[in-house]
Design a protein around this motif. Sequence first.
Motif, PDB file in Angstrom:
ATOM      1  N   HIS A  54       0.816  -1.226   0.000  1.00 17.23           N
ATOM      2  CA  HIS A  54       0.000   0.000   0.000  1.00 17.23           C
ATOM      3  C   HIS A  54       0.850   1.276   0.000  1.00 17.23           C
ATOM      4  CE1 HIS A  54       0.648  -0.380   4.392  1.00 17.23           C
ATOM      5  NE2 HIS A  54       0.595   0.943   4.345  1.00 17.23           N
ATOM      6  N   LEU A  55       2.155   1.137   0.229  1.00 18.27           N
ATOM      7  CA  LEU A  55       3.029   2.318   0.218  1.00 18.27           C
ATOM      8  C   LEU A  55       3.485   2.679  -1.210  1.00 18.27           C
ATOM      9  CD1 LEU A  55       5.300   1.569   3.325  1.00 18.27           C
ATOM     10  CD2 LEU A  55       3.378   3.163   3.195  1.00 18.27           C
ATOM     11  N   GLU A  56       3.193   1.786  -2.139  1.00 13.79           N
ATOM     12  CA  GLU A  56       3.652   1.980  -3.518  1.00 13.79           C
ATOM     13  C   GLU A  56       3.090   3.262  -4.136  1.00 13.79           C
ATOM     14  OE1 GLU A  56       3.864  -1.529  -6.347  1.00 13.79           O
ATOM     15  OE2 GLU A  56       2.265  -0.345  -7.266  1.00 13.79           O
ATOM     16  N   LYS A  57       3.953   3.984  -4.890  1.00 16.66           N
ATOM     17  CA  LYS A  57       3.528   5.199  -5.610  1.00 16.66           C
ATOM     18  C   LYS A  57       3.617   4.898  -7.102  1.00 16.66           C
ATOM     19  CE  LYS A  57       3.488   7.920  -1.919  1.00 16.66           C
ATOM     20  NZ  LYS A  57       2.231   8.149  -1.254  1.00 16.66           N
ATOM     21  N   VAL A  58       2.531   5.210  -7.825  1.00 13.31           N
ATOM     22  CA  VAL A  58       2.506   4.841  -9.255  1.00 13.31           C
ATOM     23  C   VAL A  58       3.476   5.678 -10.082  1.00 13.31           C
ATOM     24  CG1 VAL A  58       0.160   3.902  -9.347  1.00 13.31           C
ATOM     25  CG2 VAL A  58       0.513   6.359  -9.640  1.00 13.31           C
ATOM     26  N   ASP A  59       3.811   6.861  -9.591  1.00 10.34           N
ATOM     27  CA  ASP A  59       4.630   7.762 -10.408  1.00 10.34           C
ATOM     28  C   ASP A  59       6.071   7.914  -9.937  1.00 10.34           C
ATOM     29  OD1 ASP A  59       3.855   8.942  -8.075  1.00 10.34           O
ATOM     30  OD2 ASP A  59       3.494  10.927  -8.935  1.00 10.34           O
ATOM     31  N   ARG A  60       6.433   7.241  -8.861  1.00 15.35           N
ATOM     32  CA  ARG A  60       7.808   7.412  -8.364  1.00 15.35           C
ATOM     33  C   ARG A  60       8.194   6.320  -7.369  1.00 15.35           C
ATOM     34  NH1 ARG A  60       7.628   9.911  -3.228  1.00 15.35           N
ATOM     35  NH2 ARG A  60       5.595  10.773  -2.751  1.00 15.35           N
ATOM     36  N   ALA A  61       9.480   6.313  -7.080  1.00 15.30           N
ATOM     37  CA  ALA A  61       9.983   5.371  -6.069  1.00 15.30           C
ATOM     38  C   ALA A  61       9.824   5.981  -4.682  1.00 15.30           C
ATOM     39  CB  ALA A  61      11.460   5.106  -6.337  1.00 15.30           C
ATOM     40  N   ILE A  62       9.891   5.145  -3.662  1.00 18.83           N
ATOM     41  CA  ILE A  62       9.942   5.670  -2.290  1.00 18.83           C
ATOM     42  C   ILE A  62      11.261   5.227  -1.650  1.00 18.83           C
ATOM     43  CG2 ILE A  62       7.439   5.829  -1.898  1.00 18.83           C
ATOM     44  CD1 ILE A  62       7.741   3.205  -0.250  1.00 18.83           C
ATOM     45  N   ILE A  63      11.769   6.098  -0.783  1.00 22.19           N
ATOM     46  CA  ILE A  63      12.993   5.756  -0.054  1.00 22.19           C
ATOM     47  C   ILE A  63      12.610   5.441   1.385  1.00 22.19           C
ATOM     48  CG2 ILE A  63      15.191   6.664   0.840  1.00 22.19           C
ATOM     49  CD1 ILE A  63      15.475   8.273  -1.720  1.00 22.19           C
ATOM     50  N   MET A  64      13.067   4.303   1.866  1.00 24.65           N
ATOM     51  CA  MET A  64      12.861   3.925   3.264  1.00 24.65           C
ATOM     52  C   MET A  64      14.248   3.900   3.893  1.00 24.65           C
ATOM     53  SD  MET A  64       9.611   3.049   3.532  1.00 24.65           S
ATOM     54  CE  MET A  64       9.004   1.593   4.306  1.00 24.65           C
ATOM     55  N   CYS A  65      14.474   4.775   4.857  1.00 31.63           N
ATOM     56  CA  CYS A  65      15.817   4.850   5.437  1.00 31.63           C
ATOM     57  C   CYS A  65      15.783   4.577   6.931  1.00 31.63           C
ATOM     58  CB  CYS A  65      16.396   6.235   5.162  1.00 31.63           C
ATOM     59  SG  CYS A  65      17.935   6.501   6.009  1.00 31.63           S
ATOM     60  N   ARG A  66      16.749   3.860   7.384  1.00 37.13           N
ATOM     61  CA  ARG A  66      16.849   3.616   8.819  1.00 37.13           C
ATOM     62  C   ARG A  66      18.283   3.870   9.305  1.00 37.13           C
ATOM     63  NH1 ARG A  66      14.043  -0.763  12.718  1.00 37.13           N
ATOM     64  NH2 ARG A  66      15.427  -0.374  14.446  1.00 37.13           N
ATOM     65  N   TYR A  67      18.365   4.748  10.292  1.00 37.58           N
ATOM     66  CA  TYR A  67      19.649   5.105  10.907  1.00 37.58           C
ATOM     67  C   TYR A  67      19.758   4.386  12.236  1.00 37.58           C
ATOM     68  CZ  TYR A  67      22.398   8.207  14.030  1.00 37.58           C
ATOM     69  OH  TYR A  67      23.275   8.727  14.956  1.00 37.58           O
ATOM     70  N   ASP A  68      20.915   3.871  12.527  1.00 36.94           N
ATOM     71  CA  ASP A  68      21.107   3.183  13.810  1.00 36.94           C
ATOM     72  C   ASP A  68      22.543   3.379  14.299  1.00 36.94           C
ATOM     73  OD1 ASP A  68      20.321   1.670  15.928  1.00 36.94           O
ATOM     74  OD2 ASP A  68      19.869  -0.132  14.775  1.00 36.94           O
ATOM     75  N   MET A  69      22.699   3.425  15.596  1.00 40.09           N
ATOM     76  CA  MET A  69      24.049   3.498  16.165  1.00 40.09           C
ATOM     77  C   MET A  69      24.417   2.133  16.703  1.00 40.09           C
ATOM     78  SD  MET A  69      23.864   7.013  18.271  1.00 40.09           S
ATOM     79  CE  MET A  69      25.541   7.461  18.507  1.00 40.09           C
ATOM     80  N   MET A  70      25.614   1.675  16.369  1.00 39.87           N
ATOM     81  CA  MET A  70      26.048   0.387  16.902  1.00 39.87           C
ATOM     82  C   MET A  70      26.283   0.544  18.411  1.00 39.87           C
ATOM     83  SD  MET A  70      28.561  -1.040  13.978  1.00 39.87           S
ATOM     84  CE  MET A  70      28.080  -1.061  12.260  1.00 39.87           C
ATOM     85  N   PRO A  71      26.044  -0.524  19.198  1.00 39.35           N
ATOM     86  CA  PRO A  71      26.137  -0.404  20.656  1.00 39.35           C
ATOM     87  C   PRO A  71      27.481   0.148  21.113  1.00 39.35           C
ATOM     88  CG  PRO A  71      25.330  -2.578  20.034  1.00 39.35           C
ATOM     89  CD  PRO A  71      25.670  -1.874  18.758  1.00 39.35           C
ATOM     90  N   PHE A  72      28.543  -0.176  20.366  1.00 37.38           N
ATOM     91  CA  PHE A  72      29.893   0.235  20.787  1.00 37.38           C
ATOM     92  C   PHE A  72      30.324   1.570  20.189  1.00 37.38           C
ATOM     93  CE2 PHE A  72      29.871  -3.009  17.425  1.00 37.38           C
ATOM     94  CZ  PHE A  72      30.350  -2.252  16.359  1.00 37.38           C
ATOM     95  N   SER A  73      29.385   2.301  19.568  1.00 40.69           N
ATOM     96  CA  SER A  73      29.759   3.541  18.880  1.00 40.69           C
ATOM     97  C   SER A  73      29.985   4.715  19.833  1.00 40.69           C
ATOM     98  CB  SER A  73      28.676   3.909  17.869  1.00 40.69           C
ATOM     99  OG  SER A  73      27.441   4.112  18.540  1.00 40.69           O
ATOM    100  N   VAL A  74      29.470   4.601  21.049  1.00 40.45           N
ATOM    101  CA  VAL A  74      29.588   5.702  22.017  1.00 40.45           C
ATOM    102  C   VAL A  74      30.158   5.158  23.337  1.00 40.45           C
ATOM    103  CG1 VAL A  74      27.791   7.234  21.138  1.00 40.45           C
ATOM    104  CG2 VAL A  74      27.145   5.343  22.615  1.00 40.45           C
ATOM    105  N   PRO A  75      30.736   6.027  24.172  1.00 41.46           N
ATOM    106  CA  PRO A  75      31.356   5.532  25.414  1.00 41.46           C
ATOM    107  C   PRO A  75      30.382   4.758  26.308  1.00 41.46           C
ATOM    108  CG  PRO A  75      31.930   7.836  25.039  1.00 41.46           C
ATOM    109  CD  PRO A  75      30.947   7.475  23.983  1.00 41.46           C
ATOM    110  N   ASP A  76      29.105   5.221  26.405  1.00 38.50           N
ATOM    111  CA  ASP A  76      28.158   4.517  27.294  1.00 38.50           C
ATOM    112  C   ASP A  76      27.265   3.554  26.543  1.00 38.50           C
ATOM    113  OD1 ASP A  76      28.969   6.499  29.001  1.00 38.50           O
ATOM    114  OD2 ASP A  76      27.201   7.734  28.615  1.00 38.50           O
ATOM    115  N   ARG A  77      27.698   2.759  25.698  1.00 37.59           N
ATOM    116  CA  ARG A  77      26.932   1.736  24.969  1.00 37.59           C
ATOM    117  C   ARG A  77      25.561   2.271  24.541  1.00 37.59           C
ATOM    118  NH1 ARG A  77      23.112  -2.324  26.046  1.00 37.59           N
ATOM    119  NH2 ARG A  77      23.313  -4.046  24.579  1.00 37.59           N
TER     120      ARG A  77
END
Length: 235
Positions: A54-77
């Motif tokens: 149902h998210l499909e658009k007949v005239d264009r693509a859609i971008i689904m983006c997800r950002y995440d931080m790895m547990p070890f990316s910051v000093p306090d997990r």
Amino acid sequence: MYEERFDKRKFDELRPMEAETGIIPNANGSARFKIGNTEAYAAVYGPQEVKPKHLEKVDRAIIMCRYDMMPFSVPDRAKPGFDRRDMEISEVITNSLNRAVILEEMPRSMIDVRVYVSQADAGTRCASLTAAAMACADAGLPMRDLVAAVAAGKIGDSICLDLTKEEEDFHEGGATDVPIGFLPSKNEIVLLQLDGKVSREDLKKIIEIGKIGAAKIYELQKAALKRRFSNESQS
Ligand code: UDP
């Protein structure tokens, strides 16, 4: 007063950078971007069938983006799970990519963009967007331009480019952080956020310094993509 930067950089100097593309064999496009101690990996899948349908658009693509931080990316997990900050950053990256990718050329399809921060020392949304744009180009998506993004701001009385976490946390005189994303060859801004308080005049200066930084990032992005495609044509 903030007269000398903690890491001795000039006020308009970026941290050392690295950029590469085509690093994740199982994705259609991928990239890594590192700026100082902030590093982001991006993987692009698609264009592919839209799910849920149902998210499909007949005239264009859609971008689904997800950002995440790895547990070890910051000093306090970093806490596991998708919190409000991850949601906000995923959304601003999606909005910026929507302006860069020519969605009309891929109707009824979906582009899945995954961004993972492996090290965080401020500016992760900008590093993630920079990496995601390179990954989209690496996937061969039609694009109006790459997105080159960097945070600039004001620390004490000084306008600074590419803030570190230590600078963001500067208390004496306060710190304002302005993440900015540019389509450099179009001279368009596709991301502009503001955390803090600045005058209109200072905001103009911050955007100007950000633009100069983004132009350097753009050169590195293009060089990484050229390297990748010239290696491919040789093999
Ligand atoms: N940060 C952290 N733990 C978190 C979230 C963020 O230590 O759970 C740090 C990290 O260094 C990040 C910085 O805070 O880069 C600034 O985060 P902000 O939300 O302002 O976004 P960013 O500057 O990374 O785009």
